[in-house]
Write a protein that holds these residues in place. Structure first.
Motif, PDB file in Angstrom:
ATOM      1  N   ASP A 145       4.110  12.061 -11.742  1.00 11.50           N
ATOM      2  CA  ASP A 145       4.753  10.996 -10.969  1.00 11.50           C
ATOM      3  C   ASP A 145       4.432  11.160  -9.485  1.00 11.50           C
ATOM      4  O   ASP A 145       4.125  10.192  -8.783  1.00 11.50           O
ATOM      5  N   LEU A 146       4.507  12.402  -9.016  1.00 10.08           N
ATOM      6  CA  LEU A 146       4.228  12.677  -7.611  1.00 10.08           C
ATOM      7  C   LEU A 146       2.774  12.360  -7.269  1.00 10.08           C
ATOM      8  O   LEU A 146       2.484  11.712  -6.259  1.00 10.08           O
ATOM      9  N   THR A 147       1.857  12.814  -8.137  1.00 11.82           N
ATOM     10  CA  THR A 147       0.436  12.587  -7.886  1.00 11.82           C
ATOM     11  C   THR A 147       0.115  11.101  -7.803  1.00 11.82           C
ATOM     12  O   THR A 147      -0.603  10.656  -6.900  1.00 11.82           O
ATOM     13  N   GLN A 148       0.648  10.326  -8.745  1.00  8.04           N
ATOM     14  CA  GLN A 148       0.386   8.889  -8.748  1.00  8.04           C
ATOM     15  C   GLN A 148       0.949   8.218  -7.503  1.00  8.04           C
ATOM     16  O   GLN A 148       0.344   7.302  -6.939  1.00  8.04           O
ATOM     17  N   ALA A 149       2.126   8.677  -7.050  1.00  9.76           N
ATOM     18  CA  ALA A 149       2.742   8.108  -5.848  1.00  9.76           C
ATOM     19  C   ALA A 149       1.954   8.486  -4.600  1.00  9.76           C
ATOM     20  O   ALA A 149       1.745   7.652  -3.710  1.00  9.76           O
ATOM     21  N   TRP A 150       1.505   9.726  -4.547  1.00  9.21           N
ATOM     22  CA  TRP A 150       0.747  10.166  -3.373  1.00  9.21           C
ATOM     23  C   TRP A 150      -0.606   9.479  -3.271  1.00  9.21           C
ATOM     24  O   TRP A 150      -1.137   9.295  -2.181  1.00  9.21           O
ATOM     25  N   LYS A 151      -1.168   9.082  -4.399  1.00 10.88           N
ATOM     26  CA  LYS A 151      -2.437   8.350  -4.371  1.00 10.88           C
ATOM     27  C   LYS A 151      -2.288   7.007  -3.662  1.00 10.88           C
ATOM     28  O   LYS A 151      -3.260   6.463  -3.124  1.00 10.88           O
ATOM     29  N   LYS A 152      -1.071   6.469  -3.660  1.00 11.27           N
ATOM     30  CA  LYS A 152      -0.818   5.155  -3.060  1.00 11.27           C
ATOM     31  C   LYS A 152      -0.472   5.238  -1.577  1.00 11.27           C
ATOM     32  O   LYS A 152      -0.418   4.228  -0.895  1.00 11.27           O
ATOM     33  N   LYS A 153      -0.205   6.445  -1.092  1.00 10.92           N
ATOM     34  CA  LYS A 153       0.143   6.619   0.318  1.00 10.92           C
ATOM     35  C   LYS A 153      -1.098   6.516   1.192  1.00 10.92           C
ATOM     36  O   LYS A 153      -2.214   6.830   0.763  1.00 10.92           O
ATOM     37  N   THR A 154      -0.906   6.073   2.422  1.00  9.33           N
ATOM     38  CA  THR A 154      -2.011   6.102   3.375  1.00  9.33           C
ATOM     39  C   THR A 154      -2.225   7.546   3.818  1.00  9.33           C
ATOM     40  O   THR A 154      -1.362   8.413   3.630  1.00  9.33           O
ATOM     41  N   MET A 155      -3.349   7.802   4.431  1.00  4.96           N
ATOM     42  CA  MET A 155      -3.641   9.156   4.897  1.00  4.96           C
ATOM     43  C   MET A 155      -2.589   9.595   5.920  1.00  4.96           C
ATOM     44  O   MET A 155      -2.138  10.748   5.899  1.00  4.96           O
ATOM     45  N   GLY A 156      -2.195   8.698   6.793  1.00  2.96           N
ATOM     46  CA  GLY A 156      -1.180   9.029   7.784  1.00  2.96           C
ATOM     47  C   GLY A 156       0.155   9.376   7.142  1.00  2.96           C
ATOM     48  O   GLY A 156       0.846  10.311   7.569  1.00  2.96           O
ATOM     49  N   GLN A 157       0.537   8.631   6.116  1.00  2.00           N
ATOM     50  CA  GLN A 157       1.788   8.903   5.403  1.00  2.00           C
ATOM     51  C   GLN A 157       1.740  10.266   4.715  1.00  2.00           C
ATOM     52  O   GLN A 157       2.731  10.998   4.702  1.00  2.00           O
ATOM     53  N   LEU A 158       0.584  10.609   4.147  1.00  3.62           N
ATOM     54  CA  LEU A 158       0.440  11.903   3.481  1.00  3.62           C
ATOM     55  C   LEU A 158       0.644  13.050   4.466  1.00  3.62           C
ATOM     56  O   LEU A 158       1.345  14.023   4.179  1.00  3.62           O
TER      57      LEU A 158
END
Length: 268
Positions: A145-158
């Motif tokens: 769940d975390l991996t899929q959500a992080w894939k959708k974040k922008t680089m700045g958000q990460l």
């Protein structure tokens, strides 16, 4: 025919079994009293040059530039695709773009830099070890769940999310901010920006300076996040699996890459 009627099956690809291979395998099967395979057994396919891989939990088989996957129609790739692509009437009706040798070099370097961005973002999205803040842990039930959500974040958000859990090494933080700024320039219209206009010699000179700096400086960012990625794999295999996967073995080089994790990240 092997449990099927002739109107229930069809061929999408016919591959001739070389006579030398047929004789060798027939002799082997005869000794073992095994009937010659009537299906495309993996051992036989491998002998015919097939390759196998797993993509998102789905097995794919590559044979003679055709990819076979369960539930999907076969697709041509490589030389077979290029030949069919060039013969397409729809394609021949469009004029091909023409680039100078200098422009082609820049496009090649541009592709290398974009691939570097994708590599780094892949490492970050799959480094669950970075998501240890209470805020992040409360959002997701599983690592997937975390991996899929992080894939959708922008680089700045990460990067901002990572900073909720970790103090970044003093020289690494500005390097990461620099990487983010240049990464955004790179993927959002570098070639059409007046300073880097690829249609002018001046712009081309500016662009090669930008790309070479980016490629060189981004190596440190990749090194740091690759360490995160490997540490996540090691932690998951050691502490999260009921039975650690014995197939996960790190090379000496990978162990060295993991060892630098603490040089870049310190838990708050």
């Amino acid at each position: 025919m092997n449990g099927f009627d002739t109107d229930e099956v069809g061929a999408v690809h016919v591959c001739r079994i070389p006579e030398s291979l047929a004789k060798r395998k027939l002799a082997s099967y005869a000794r073992k009293k095994i009937t010659w395979p009537w299906y495309g057994w993996n051992d036989l396919l491998k002998l015919l040059g097939a390759e196998f891989r797993d993509v998102d939990g789905r097995e794919e088989i590559l044979l003679n530039d055709i990819v076979y996957s369960q539930g999907e129609p076969p697709r041509a790739i490589g030389e077979r695709f290029i030949k069919a692509f060039r013969q397409s009437k729809e394609i021949t009706s469009f004029e091909e773009d023409k680039f100078t040798n200098r422009q082609n070099v820049l496009f090649n370097l541009l592709g290398i830099c974009v691939a570097r961005c994708q590599e780094i973002e892949h490492y970050i999205a799959h480094s669950f070890i970075l998501a240890v803040s209470a805020k992040e842990k409360s959002k997701y039930e599983t690592i997937n769940d975390l991996t899929q959500a992080w894939k959708k974040k922008t680089m700045g958000q990460l990067i901002r999310t990572i900073e909720e859990s970790y103090e970044l090494e003093s020289t690494f933080k500005p390097a990461l901010e620099w990487f983010l700024q240049m990464r955004n320039q790179l993927v959002h219209g570098l070639t059409t920006h007046p300073q880097y206009d690829i249609e002018t010699t001046w712009g081309q000179d500016e662009m090669i300076s930008f790309l070479l700096r980016f490629e060189f400086m981004s190596r440190a960012v990749r090194k740091a996040f690759r360490a995160c990625y490997l540490v996540s794999i090691d932690y998951g295999n050691t502490y999260l699996l009921k039975t650690p996967n014995p197939k996960i073995r790190f090379t000496r080089r990978q162990k060295q890459e993991m060892s630098i994790f603490g040089q870049f990240f310190a838990l708050k």
